[in-house]
Design a protein around this motif. Structure first.
Motif, PDB file in Angstrom:
ATOM      1  N   THR A  34     -35.358 -30.699  29.475  1.00 52.86           N
ATOM      2  CA  THR A  34     -34.288 -31.408  30.176  1.00 52.86           C
ATOM      3  C   THR A  34     -34.117 -32.818  29.645  1.00 52.86           C
ATOM      4  OG1 THR A  34     -35.834 -32.098  31.912  1.00 52.86           O
ATOM      5  CG2 THR A  34     -34.597 -30.066  32.286  1.00 52.86           C
ATOM      6  N   ALA A  35     -35.169 -33.380  29.093  1.00 51.56           N
ATOM      7  CA  ALA A  35     -35.102 -34.707  28.470  1.00 51.56           C
ATOM      8  C   ALA A  35     -36.111 -34.743  27.328  1.00 51.56           C
ATOM      9  CB  ALA A  35     -35.396 -35.812  29.478  1.00 51.56           C
ATOM     10  N   ALA A  36     -35.745 -35.445  26.262  1.00 52.83           N
ATOM     11  CA  ALA A  36     -36.620 -35.468  25.084  1.00 52.83           C
ATOM     12  C   ALA A  36     -36.370 -36.720  24.270  1.00 52.83           C
ATOM     13  CB  ALA A  36     -36.388 -34.229  24.221  1.00 52.83           C
ATOM     14  N   PHE A  37     -37.412 -37.136  23.562  1.00 50.35           N
ATOM     15  CA  PHE A  37     -37.312 -38.273  22.645  1.00 50.35           C
ATOM     16  C   PHE A  37     -38.236 -37.987  21.476  1.00 50.35           C
ATOM     17  CE2 PHE A  37     -38.875 -42.444  21.162  1.00 50.35           C
ATOM     18  CZ  PHE A  37     -37.673 -43.038  20.824  1.00 50.35           C
ATOM     19  N   VAL A  38     -37.689 -38.030  20.255  1.00 51.28           N
ATOM     20  CA  VAL A  38     -38.471 -37.780  19.050  1.00 51.28           C
ATOM     21  C   VAL A  38     -38.214 -38.914  18.076  1.00 51.28           C
ATOM     22  CG1 VAL A  38     -39.005 -36.182  17.181  1.00 51.28           C
ATOM     23  CG2 VAL A  38     -38.248 -35.292  19.398  1.00 51.28           C
ATOM     24  N   MET A  39     -39.281 -39.515  17.575  1.00 54.03           N
ATOM     25  CA  MET A  39     -39.153 -40.652  16.662  1.00 54.03           C
ATOM     26  C   MET A  39     -40.121 -40.497  15.502  1.00 54.03           C
ATOM     27  SD  MET A  39     -39.803 -44.734  17.395  1.00 54.03           S
ATOM     28  CE  MET A  39     -41.572 -44.524  17.622  1.00 54.03           C
ATOM     29  N   ASP A  40     -39.634 -40.767  14.301  1.00 56.98           N
ATOM     30  CA  ASP A  40     -40.512 -40.895  13.157  1.00 56.98           C
ATOM     31  C   ASP A  40     -41.095 -42.302  13.201  1.00 56.98           C
ATOM     32  OD1 ASP A  40     -41.301 -39.785  10.310  1.00 56.98           O
ATOM     33  OD2 ASP A  40     -40.673 -41.870  10.025  1.00 56.98           O
ATOM     34  N   GLN A  41     -42.372 -42.410  13.537  1.00 57.11           N
ATOM     35  CA  GLN A  41     -42.966 -43.733  13.708  1.00 57.11           C
ATOM     36  C   GLN A  41     -43.036 -44.498  12.395  1.00 57.11           C
ATOM     37  OE1 GLN A  41     -47.186 -44.242  14.307  1.00 57.11           O
ATOM     38  NE2 GLN A  41     -46.868 -45.586  16.053  1.00 57.11           N
ATOM     39  N   THR A  42     -43.186 -43.800  11.292  1.00 53.90           N
ATOM     40  CA  THR A  42     -43.340 -44.448   9.998  1.00 53.90           C
ATOM     41  C   THR A  42     -42.120 -45.285   9.639  1.00 53.90           C
ATOM     42  OG1 THR A  42     -44.659 -42.535   9.323  1.00 53.90           O
ATOM     43  CG2 THR A  42     -43.966 -44.052   7.586  1.00 53.90           C
ATOM     44  N   LEU A  69     -34.276 -37.535  17.776  1.00 57.86           N
ATOM     45  CA  LEU A  69     -33.715 -36.794  18.907  1.00 57.86           C
ATOM     46  C   LEU A  69     -33.751 -37.673  20.142  1.00 57.86           C
ATOM     47  CD1 LEU A  69     -32.661 -34.103  20.121  1.00 57.86           C
ATOM     48  CD2 LEU A  69     -35.052 -33.480  20.558  1.00 57.86           C
ATOM     49  N   ASP A  70     -32.620 -37.710  20.831  1.00 57.63           N
ATOM     50  CA  ASP A  70     -32.490 -38.486  22.063  1.00 57.63           C
ATOM     51  C   ASP A  70     -31.671 -37.647  23.030  1.00 57.63           C
ATOM     52  OD1 ASP A  70     -31.507 -40.101  24.099  1.00 57.63           O
ATOM     53  OD2 ASP A  70     -31.185 -41.847  22.835  1.00 57.63           O
ATOM     54  N   LYS A  71     -32.363 -37.018  23.962  1.00 54.87           N
ATOM     55  CA  LYS A  71     -31.697 -36.225  24.988  1.00 54.87           C
ATOM     56  C   LYS A  71     -32.105 -36.757  26.358  1.00 54.87           C
ATOM     57  CE  LYS A  71     -31.139 -31.529  26.857  1.00 54.87           C
ATOM     58  NZ  LYS A  71     -31.519 -30.098  26.730  1.00 54.87           N
ATOM     59  N   ASN A  72     -31.176 -37.410  27.025  1.00 54.08           N
ATOM     60  CA  ASN A  72     -31.463 -38.027  28.335  1.00 54.08           C
ATOM     61  C   ASN A  72     -32.711 -38.902  28.261  1.00 54.08           C
ATOM     62  OD1 ASN A  72     -29.307 -36.510  29.455  1.00 54.08           O
ATOM     63  ND2 ASN A  72     -30.660 -34.768  29.799  1.00 54.08           N
ATOM     64  N   ALA A  73     -32.905 -39.562  27.124  1.00 56.04           N
ATOM     65  CA  ALA A  73     -34.177 -40.252  26.870  1.00 56.04           C
ATOM     66  C   ALA A  73     -34.369 -41.490  27.726  1.00 56.04           C
ATOM     67  CB  ALA A  73     -34.279 -40.627  25.387  1.00 56.04           C
ATOM     68  N   ASP A  74     -33.297 -42.039  28.296  1.00 55.10           N
ATOM     69  CA  ASP A  74     -33.423 -43.251  29.099  1.00 55.10           C
ATOM     70  C   ASP A  74     -33.342 -42.973  30.599  1.00 55.10           C
ATOM     71  OD1 ASP A  74     -33.677 -45.189  26.965  1.00 55.10           O
ATOM     72  OD2 ASP A  74     -31.584 -44.740  26.491  1.00 55.10           O
ATOM     73  N   GLU A  75     -33.332 -41.711  30.976  1.00 60.29           N
ATOM     74  CA  GLU A  75     -33.262 -41.370  32.395  1.00 60.29           C
ATOM     75  C   GLU A  75     -34.652 -41.432  33.017  1.00 60.29           C
ATOM     76  OE1 GLU A  75     -31.909 -37.655  35.310  1.00 60.29           O
ATOM     77  OE2 GLU A  75     -31.463 -37.613  33.160  1.00 60.29           O
ATOM     78  N   PRO A  76     -34.836 -42.245  34.061  1.00 58.82           N
ATOM     79  CA  PRO A  76     -36.141 -42.283  34.732  1.00 58.82           C
ATOM     80  C   PRO A  76     -36.420 -40.966  35.440  1.00 58.82           C
ATOM     81  CG  PRO A  76     -34.808 -44.228  35.271  1.00 58.82           C
ATOM     82  CD  PRO A  76     -33.890 -43.225  34.631  1.00 58.82           C
ATOM     83  N   LEU A  77     -37.535 -40.332  35.090  1.00 58.96           N
ATOM     84  CA  LEU A  77     -37.881 -39.018  35.622  1.00 58.96           C
ATOM     85  C   LEU A  77     -39.332 -39.006  36.078  1.00 58.96           C
ATOM     86  CD1 LEU A  77     -36.262 -36.875  32.782  1.00 58.96           C
ATOM     87  CD2 LEU A  77     -35.381 -37.119  35.118  1.00 58.96           C
TER      88      LEU A  77
END
Length: 393
Positions: free
Chosen positions: A29-37, A43-51
């Motif tokens: 339902t919500a996701a965040f994927v980041m290449d830290q390097t 990927l940013d899916k509802n990533a700023d929604e407080p859950l």
């Protein structure tokens, strides 16, 4: 101040041999994927929604415990008492009781490997300014704001369901990255697959992270599950020189969480390659200057700029420089004046700060006189311009 757009100078290569990025279709339902390097958000899916974060919020408790150890407020060999309040927590547990005094190092493993609600509570009460878990939760919220986690509010130390206890997936990604970079000596704890605290509770000795030991580079961080939150995972994986951080929530089963997490890791590493675009200090554009000894100032990168791009075919990276201008002098080299906004199809846009590449002193009398004359001429020309009605006549 007006908002200006400027095309980056030709020094920034905008065309790359890459495929169009395919948007990843996740069941979360919500996701965040980041290449830290590279800092590239994949990927940013509802990533700023407080859950509801469930036990993933224990990452904040471990971060603050690591801080306390680093600054001497806590020792890994120190033994902490267990209150009735901590003992009474249900769910995931170390099976602590009020007769125990537990080493901090064991409590950390109890939180990270066993997801012990009681262990989190013991650490919280020890670090709380008022000796209560509620007091520690207020500290967690304040510290989260300082770390840039603006969509996180804590009511307890462990993610036990509570009104207002919320985190966004982006915040969990920020926190995961900080745990890895700020405390590398402690980070290996997250890869430990088992921890048998007292030898009396064999049913709870295994790490719940389903990706550990699969050979795909996963070495952390924390699972979470409540009825309200569903199944989630804040994870990280390293392959070669690249590290990926991913956070998902809202899956309907532990199996779905495991499958979705593995899909994300494989996608992030297989479908993207790192591309160096520009060097730190490189001038990418110029900004107009108001009332300065120079009429323009260069806008440059602070650090080398690398992004992830799809690894086959052809694609074009779009970039523009945005700044508020004209920029009023005096200006010091290194002042942040704008952003480089980079867009690649089906990926969230990337924003990189741009700074002044030189000092620009405030102009003297001649500069002010010249500027006043230019403004006066511009106004006169505007007044003399024919109106639409005059043109029509």
């Amino acid at each position: 101040m007006l908002r200006f757009l400027a095309a980056p100078l030709a020094a920034l290569a905008l065309t790359t041999s890459s495929a169009h990025a395919q948007a990843f279709d996740t069941r979360a339902t919500a996701a965040f994927v980041m290449d830290q390097t590279t800092g590239t958000v994949l990927l940013d899916k509802n990533a700023d929604e407080p859950l509801p974060p469930a036990s993933m919020s224990k990452l904040m408790t471990t971060y603050m415990a690591f801080e306390a150890i680093a600054d001497g407020r806590l020792s890994v060999d120190e033994r902490l008492p267990v209150s009735q309040h901590c003992m009474d927590y249900g769910g995931s547990t170390m099976f602590l009781d009020t007769t125990d005094r537990v080493r901090v190092e064991d409590l950390l493993r109890g939180v990270i490997v066993l997801s012990g609600n009681d262990a989190s509570c013991v650490l919280a009460e020890a670090l709380s300014p008022v000796g209560t878990e509620a007091g520690f939760a207020a500290m967690m919220t304040d510290r989260a704001r300082q770390l840039g986690m603006m969509n996180s509010t804590f009511a307890n130390s462990n993610g036990w369901p509570a009104v207002g206890h919320r985190m966004s997936m982006r915040d969990l990604g920020i926190l995961s990255s900080r745990l890895i970079t700020d405390y590398p000596t402690f980070y290996p704890l997250f890869a430990e697959e088992t921890f048998d605290y007292d030898g009396e509770h064999p049913a709870n000795v295994r790490n719940r992270n389903p990706l550990l030991g699969l050979g795909i580079g996963v070495d952390g961080l924390k699972t979470g599950h409540t009825q309200e939150a569903g199944y989630g995972l804040a994870g990280s994986a390293k392959q070669g020189d690249r590290r990926v951080i991913f956070v998902i929530t809202g899956l309907d089963s532990a199996q779905a969480r495991a499958e979705e997490s593995e899909r994300i890791v494989n996608w992030a590493f297989r479908q993207f390659a790192q591309r160096d675009l520009a060097q730190g200090g490189q001038r990418l554009a110029e900004a107009e200057v108001w009332m300065g000894e120079a009429t323009t100032v260069g806008l440059a990168l602070v650090d080398d700029l690398s992004l992830l791009v799809p690894n086959t075919g052809n694609a074009t990276i779009e970039a523009e420089v945005v700044y508020n201008g004209p920029v009023e002098a005096p200006i010091a080299a290194g002042d942040t004046l704008g952003e480089l906004v980079i867009r690649l199809e089906n990926l969230p846009e990337t924003r990189v700060p741009l700074v002044a590449d030189a000092d620009v002193a405030a102009g003297g009398f001649n500069t002010r006189l010249r500027t006043a004359a230019e403004v006066l001429v511009a106004r006169m020309m505007a007044d003399d311009a024919p109106t639409a009605e005059a043109v029509a006549d």
